[in-house]
Motif scaffolding. Structure first.
Motif, mmCIF file in Angstrom:
data_model
loop_
_atom_site.group_PDB
_atom_site.id
_atom_site.type_symbol
_atom_site.label_atom_id
_atom_site.label_comp_id
_atom_site.label_asym_id
_atom_site.label_seq_id
_atom_site.Cartn_x
_atom_site.Cartn_y
_atom_site.Cartn_z
ATOM 1 N N LYS A 85 0.852 -1.183 0.000
ATOM 2 C CA LYS A 85 0.000 0.000 0.000
ATOM 3 C C LYS A 85 0.890 1.237 0.000
ATOM 4 N N VAL A 86 0.542 2.169 -0.885
ATOM 5 C CA VAL A 86 1.362 3.357 -1.109
ATOM 6 C C VAL A 86 0.458 4.585 -1.153
ATOM 7 N N ALA A 87 0.997 5.699 -0.655
ATOM 8 C CA ALA A 87 0.348 6.997 -0.821
ATOM 9 C C ALA A 87 1.441 8.016 -1.109
ATOM 10 N N LEU A 88 1.078 9.076 -1.832
ATOM 11 C CA LEU A 88 2.061 10.056 -2.266
ATOM 12 C C LEU A 88 1.653 11.466 -1.851
ATOM 13 N N PHE A 89 2.672 12.271 -1.567
ATOM 14 C CA PHE A 89 2.446 13.640 -1.110
ATOM 15 C C PHE A 89 3.603 14.510 -1.563
ATOM 16 N N GLY A 90 3.439 15.811 -1.416
ATOM 17 C CA GLY A 90 4.551 16.699 -1.697
ATOM 18 C C GLY A 90 4.161 18.153 -1.736
ATOM 19 N N SER A 91 5.192 18.976 -1.758
ATOM 20 C CA SER A 91 4.976 20.408 -1.899
ATOM 21 C C SER A 91 4.973 20.761 -3.383
ATOM 22 N N CYS A 92 4.170 21.731 -3.729
ATOM 23 C CA CYS A 92 4.007 22.154 -5.104
ATOM 24 C C CYS A 92 4.105 23.683 -5.138
ATOM 25 N N ASP A 93 4.178 24.230 -6.326
ATOM 26 C CA ASP A 93 4.266 25.675 -6.467
ATOM 27 C C ASP A 93 3.273 26.113 -7.533
ATOM 28 N N SER A 94 2.225 26.818 -7.109
ATOM 29 C CA SER A 94 1.170 27.225 -8.037
ATOM 30 C C SER A 94 1.639 28.295 -9.025
ATOM 31 N N PHE A 95 2.856 28.787 -8.857
ATOM 32 C CA PHE A 95 3.428 29.735 -9.817
ATOM 33 C C PHE A 95 3.620 29.075 -11.177
ATOM 34 N N TYR A 96 3.919 27.775 -11.176
ATOM 35 C CA TYR A 96 4.200 27.055 -12.415
ATOM 36 C C TYR A 96 2.925 26.481 -13.019
ATOM 37 N N PRO A 97 2.884 26.339 -14.353
ATOM 38 C CA PRO A 97 1.675 25.805 -14.997
ATOM 39 C C PRO A 97 1.426 24.329 -14.681
ATOM 40 N N GLU A 98 2.480 23.576 -14.398
ATOM 41 C CA GLU A 98 2.339 22.159 -14.043
ATOM 42 C C GLU A 98 2.415 22.047 -12.518
ATOM 43 N N TYR A 99 1.306 21.726 -11.899
ATOM 44 C CA TYR A 99 1.218 21.735 -10.437
ATOM 45 C C TYR A 99 1.419 20.337 -9.866
ATOM 46 N N GLY A 100 2.572 20.110 -9.265
ATOM 47 C CA GLY A 100 2.818 18.859 -8.558
ATOM 48 C C GLY A 100 2.903 17.632 -9.433
ATOM 49 N N THR A 101 3.322 17.789 -10.673
ATOM 50 C CA THR A 101 3.306 16.641 -11.580
ATOM 51 C C THR A 101 4.356 15.582 -11.246
ATOM 52 N N ALA A 140 -2.467 11.225 6.874
ATOM 53 C CA ALA A 140 -1.764 10.162 7.625
ATOM 54 C C ALA A 140 -2.761 9.229 8.293
ATOM 55 N N GLU A 141 -3.793 9.792 8.885
ATOM 56 C CA GLU A 141 -4.798 8.971 9.558
ATOM 57 C C GLU A 141 -5.559 8.099 8.548
ATOM 58 N N ALA A 142 -5.898 8.658 7.396
ATOM 59 C CA ALA A 142 -6.577 7.882 6.369
ATOM 60 C C ALA A 142 -5.686 6.759 5.852
ATOM 61 N N PHE A 143 -4.383 7.023 5.757
ATOM 62 C CA PHE A 143 -3.446 5.988 5.304
ATOM 63 C C PHE A 143 -3.417 4.830 6.302
ATOM 64 N N VAL A 144 -3.329 5.144 7.577
ATOM 65 C CA VAL A 144 -3.321 4.102 8.607
ATOM 66 C C VAL A 144 -4.632 3.333 8.583
ATOM 67 N N ASP A 145 -5.757 4.016 8.365
ATOM 68 C CA ASP A 145 -7.052 3.341 8.241
ATOM 69 C C ASP A 145 -7.032 2.342 7.087
ATOM 70 N N LYS A 146 -6.424 2.733 5.962
ATOM 71 C CA LYS A 146 -6.339 1.826 4.804
ATOM 72 C C LYS A 146 -5.482 0.601 5.138
ATOM 73 N N LEU A 147 -4.467 0.798 5.968
ATOM 74 C CA LEU A 147 -3.601 -0.330 6.356
ATOM 75 C C LEU A 147 -4.340 -1.316 7.248
ATOM 76 N N ASN A 148 -5.234 -0.803 8.048
ATOM 77 C CA ASN A 148 -5.961 -1.643 9.005
ATOM 78 C C ASN A 148 -7.194 -2.297 8.421
#
Length: 149
Positions: A85-101, A140-148
């Motif tokens: 089970k995997v989940a992804l996150f990160g910081s993005c910058d709305s200044f750029y046209p491609e947001y968090g790609t 984080a809480e939703a991720f742990v819920d998915k694990l359980n």
């Protein structure tokens, strides 16, 4: 259950998100290890040792993977994470046209090697503000819920 949080951070924004997520998971009595790519000794193949994985990255320039995560991304191609089970996150910058790609790109790689991406991607604009801290904790809480379940 052993969870890995693996992340790349240049300005500290993604690292701050990872710390919030790590703290919340730890408070839920789940064993969690945070590893920063290019600082800690982590290889893509090491992910097989964990029951679940959270991957964090920022997006470089016009939607590119950060330099420090490129080799990790390439090496993932040879790793079988079927059933992880995997989940992804990160910081993005709305200044750029491609947001968090970069987050999207990493998510597609994880899916292609058999991992089950269990949550929508968490994208935070630059450094997490107060409302983003709550989003990170809920993630984080939703991720742990998915694990359980």
């Amino acid at each position: 259950m052993e969870v890995a949080i693996v992340f790349a951070s240049m300005t500290g924004n993604t690292e701050e998100i990872a710390e919030i997520i790590e703290s919340k998971i730890d408070s839920l009595n789940v064993s969690v290890t945070a590893l920063q790519i290019d600082f800690d000794d982590i290889e893509a193949s090491d992910l097989t040792r964990y029951d679940a994985i959270l991957l964090g990255t920022y997006t470089w320039g016009d939607g590119d993977l950060p330099f420090e995560i490129e080799d990790f991304y390439d090496d993932l191609e040879d790793v079988d994470l079927t059933g992880k089970k995997v989940a992804l996150f990160g910081s993005c910058d709305s200044f750029y046209p491609e947001y968090g790609t970069a987050i999207d790109t990493m998510g597609e790689r994880f899916k292609s090697i058999g991992a089950e991406v269990v949550l929508d991607y968490l994208k935070v604009d630059l450094a997490p503000e107060l409302e983003d801290v709550k989003r990170c904790e809920d993630f984080a809480e939703a991720f742990v819920d998915k694990l359980n379940n």
